[in-house]
Design an enzyme around this catalytic site. Structure first.
Site, PDB file in Angstrom:
ATOM      1  CE  LYS A 111      -4.383  -1.579   1.941  1.00  0.00           C
ATOM      2  NZ  LYS A 111      -5.382  -1.403   3.015  1.00  0.00           N
ATOM      3  CE  LYS A 194     -10.023 -10.808  -4.641  1.00  0.00           C
ATOM      4  NZ  LYS A 194      -9.367 -10.748  -3.332  1.00  0.00           N
ATOM      5  CE  LYS A 197     -13.043  -1.516  -2.567  1.00  0.00           C
ATOM      6  NZ  LYS A 197     -12.914  -2.309  -1.368  1.00  0.00           N
TER       7      LYS A 197
END
Ligand code: AMP
Ligand code: TRP
Length: 332
Positions: A111, A194, A197
């Site tokens: 991240k 995958k 969203k």
């Protein structure tokens, strides 16, 4: 007695991957164990969140979980920031965990990327808050996917070091709960990505809020290859789209992959897609209707979360009393 704690980040765009990969498994757990389901809004703000959106996605997630079948009366369902014990215990754990431990966390490295100097301190300390989530309730089992296993390991290390440092067996060492059947749902546009969203194409995913026509349309448009479905699981090798759609079909109908192939193996995609759409609509239709009802009644959802928060706070209170006593805080 097993006590399960599970955390999920509030986010919008709930989709079939969230449902089949996480929620459906939790729904099954609630019948067997005492379950605490927590929407981790405090973890969410380790990266920037628009305040109005955070509140909205927290409600949206609550609606999704309840619509998926998590019973707020039987379980503890709440958002993290309602219960101060999470932040309080996280602070204690910040002082137990070592810099070296957190430096090894792959999620932080991913991240933060090259931006290490500029990410929030919270993002670095994220695993200590997660340890606090779990241990504030002395949870014994945590359902986690691959990507969270390292954080659960760290939770065990924190529990162990706390117990050793203070010479008291305060915390259990929580175990991961891996679902044998958890489905990894891939994009309808690319069987190797995958379902997510954040995919810019809405045709890549089936949202929990899609109506029956939209679901059928997205499945009709889903990427396939030119051959009919294979008649054995070996036949799925090298055919990611076929594997994905069959996996979804099996999960929706609570079948194994072998049972699904026995059922629809050999069919051309056009025929199979009709059956898949029927299965998806049958499963998601009632969930969708309930979500719509709950979205139109935010006060009702808020009330349920408030009750969940009160239940959670009552469970965490004796643990925090014990921790503060063991640590040596004066509480006159
Ligand atoms: P996210 O919204 O990506 O933070 O995911 C929330 C939960 O849904 C996590 O438990 C994920 O493991 C699960 N999940 C998200 N996307 C998928 C997917 N495509 N397949 C299976 N599970 C998923
Ligand atoms: N870090 C988890 C995730 O991103 C969410 C989470 C926070 C969690 N606290 C937790 C999961 C405690 C399990 C237990 O998916």
């Amino acid at each position: 007695m097993k006590r399960i704690f599970s955390g999920i980040q509030p986010s919008g765009n709930l989709h079939l991957g969230n449902y089949l990969g996480a929620m459906k498994n939790w729904v099954a757990l609630q019948h067997e164990y005492e379950c605490i389901f927590c929407m981790v809004d405090m973890h969410a703000i380790t990266v920037w969140q628009d305040p109005a959106e955070l509140r909205a996605t927290t409600r949206e997630l609550a609606a999704g979980m309840i619509a998926a079948g998590i019973d707020p009366a039987k379980n503890v369902l709440f958002n993290q920031s309602q219960v101060a014990a999470h932040a309080e215990l996280a602070w204690v754990f910040n002082c137990v965990a070592r810099m070296g431990w957190l430096n090894r966390m792959t999620q932080f490295k991913e991240k933060a990327g090259k931006n290490r100097e500029n990410v929030s301190v919270g993002l670095f300390a994220y695993p200590c808050l997660m340890a606090a989530d779990i241990l504030a309730y002395k949870a014994t089992h945590v359902p986690v996917g691959e990507d969270q296993k390292q954080h659960l390991e760290l939770t065990r290390d924190v529990a162990q070091k706390f117990n050793t440092d203070f010479g008291r067996e305060v915390f259990p060492l929580p175990e991961p709960l891996i679902f044998g059947t958890a489905t990894r749902v891939m994009s309808l546009r690319d069987g190797e990505k995958k379902m997510s969203k954040s995919d810019p194409s809405d045709y890549s995913r089936i949202n929990m809020t899609d109506d029956a026509d939209t679901i059928a349309l997205k499945i009709r448009k889903a990427k396939t290859d030119p051959n009919p479905l294979p008649e054995t699981t070996e036949g799925l090798v090298g055919r990611p789209e076929a594997a994905n759609l069959l996996g979804i079909y099996a999960a929706l109908l609570d079948k194994t992959l072998d049972q699904a192939i026995a059922d629809v193996g050999g069919l051309p995609f056009a025929d199979f897609k009709g059956k898949l759409a029927d299965a998806a609509v049958a499963k998601l239709g009632p969930i969708n209707a309930e979500m719509t009802r709950l979205r139109n009644d935010p006060a009702y959802v808020d009330g349920l979360l408030r009750e969940g928060g009160a239940k959670a706070a009552a469970l965490a209170k004796p643990v925090m009393d014990e921790v503060y006593e063991v640590v040596g805080f004066l509480r006159p």
